[in-house]
Design an enzyme around this catalytic site. Structure first.
Site, short mmCIF file in Angstrom:
data_model
loop_
_atom_site.label_atom_id
_atom_site.label_comp_id
_atom_site.label_asym_id
_atom_site.label_seq_id
_atom_site.Cartn_x
_atom_site.Cartn_y
_atom_site.Cartn_z
N GLU A 59 0.85 -1.18 0.00
CA GLU A 59 0.00 0.00 0.00
C GLU A 59 0.89 1.24 0.00
OE1 GLU A 59 -2.75 0.27 3.20
OE2 GLU A 59 -3.33 -1.84 3.10
N ASP A 108 -5.54 8.11 10.76
CA ASP A 108 -4.15 7.74 11.06
C ASP A 108 -3.74 8.13 12.46
OD1 ASP A 108 -3.73 6.66 8.53
OD2 ASP A 108 -3.30 8.63 7.68
#
Length: 260
Positions: A49, A60
């Site tokens: 990724e 995140d």
């Protein structure tokens, strides 16, 4: 058959889960990030990724958020993400992009899909885009034979699991815990239960992310998932050792974990 379908079929034939490794593009600088994604592929990652740095990364945790900030401060621009996609493909792993929707929207979904396909990308994960609002991306992905990947979480209703899985191709991203990304001392207890719920509505491969940080945890998740996603632990390894030896060592450990 897409490149993602092929890699999961191969892993299934080998009676193991796939290792899906995440790193943000341009961290700590462009040249090092190019070498880092190549190192992931060489050390056993099946899918890589390539994360698009973003100024408002709601999903995140601090490790990835700080890495993205450093990348942007260093002058990273979205078009360079395709250089990393090419590097992953040339190194022998399957590249996918992981991006919040706003950068892709500003770039232009059709243009982004075209450039991603030209670089050898297999698809894109969109953590903040739900299928109900993804018509522009789904059309662009279809036009360029890319796999759209959406997320499900423990809070998802059965109806939402079904509709999300139906919109996915390649695999479904199963977020094992609620909250932001980051390494954890134990894999979320809801992970196996959520995987069972998603298996009831789709035959697509299911990849579990959020929390895996070592080979033992990778082995634990590989027992019930088709893919094990690792991000923050790999980002931390790059940060602590720019020579990338720590990254290679950790990736090899994780690859061994999904193969045990």
């Amino acid at each position: 058959m897409s490149a993602l379908s092929e890699v999961f079929d191969r892993c299934r034939a080998e009676d193991r889960a796939a290792l899906v490794a995440y790193l943000p593009a341009g961290f700590p600088d462009l040249d090092t990030s190019l070498e880092a994604v190549r190192a992931l592929a060489a050390s056993g990652a099946d899918v890589v990724e390539v994360g698009v740095p973003y100024t408002d990364p709601l999903m995140d945790g601090p490790v990835i958020e700080q890495a993205a900030s450093r990348s942007l401060a260093g002058g990273f621009r979205l078009a360079r993400v395709f250089d990393l996609v090419r590097a992953v493909r040339e190194a022998g792993a399957v590249p996918v992009v992981m991006s919040y929707w706003n950068p892709v929207l500003h770039y232009g979904p059709e243009r982004f899909a075209s450039d991603l396909a030209a670089a050898g990308g297999a698809g894109m994960i969109t953590p903040d885009l739900v299928p109900d609002e993804a018509d522009a991306w789904l059309q662009a992905a279809d036009a360029h034979d890319l796999d759209p990947v959406f997320l499900v979480a423990p809070s998802s209703t059965d109806a939402r699991l079904r509709s999300t899985a139906e919109a996915c191709r390649g695999f479904v991203y199963v977020a094992s815990t609620m909250g932001v990304t980051g390494t954890r001392s134990a894999v979320g207890g809801d992970a196996a239960t959520l995987v069972d719920r998603v298996r009831a509505v789709t035959d697509l491969p299911l990849c579990v992310g959020l929390g895996v940080s070592d080979g033992a945890q990778a082995h634990e998740v590989a027992a019930f998932a088709d893919g094990v996603i690792v991000g923050s632990a790999l980002v931390r390894a790059v940060d602590q050792d720019p020579s990338l030896e720590a990254l290679r060592t950790l990736t090899a450990e994780l690859a061994a974990g999904v193969r045990r």
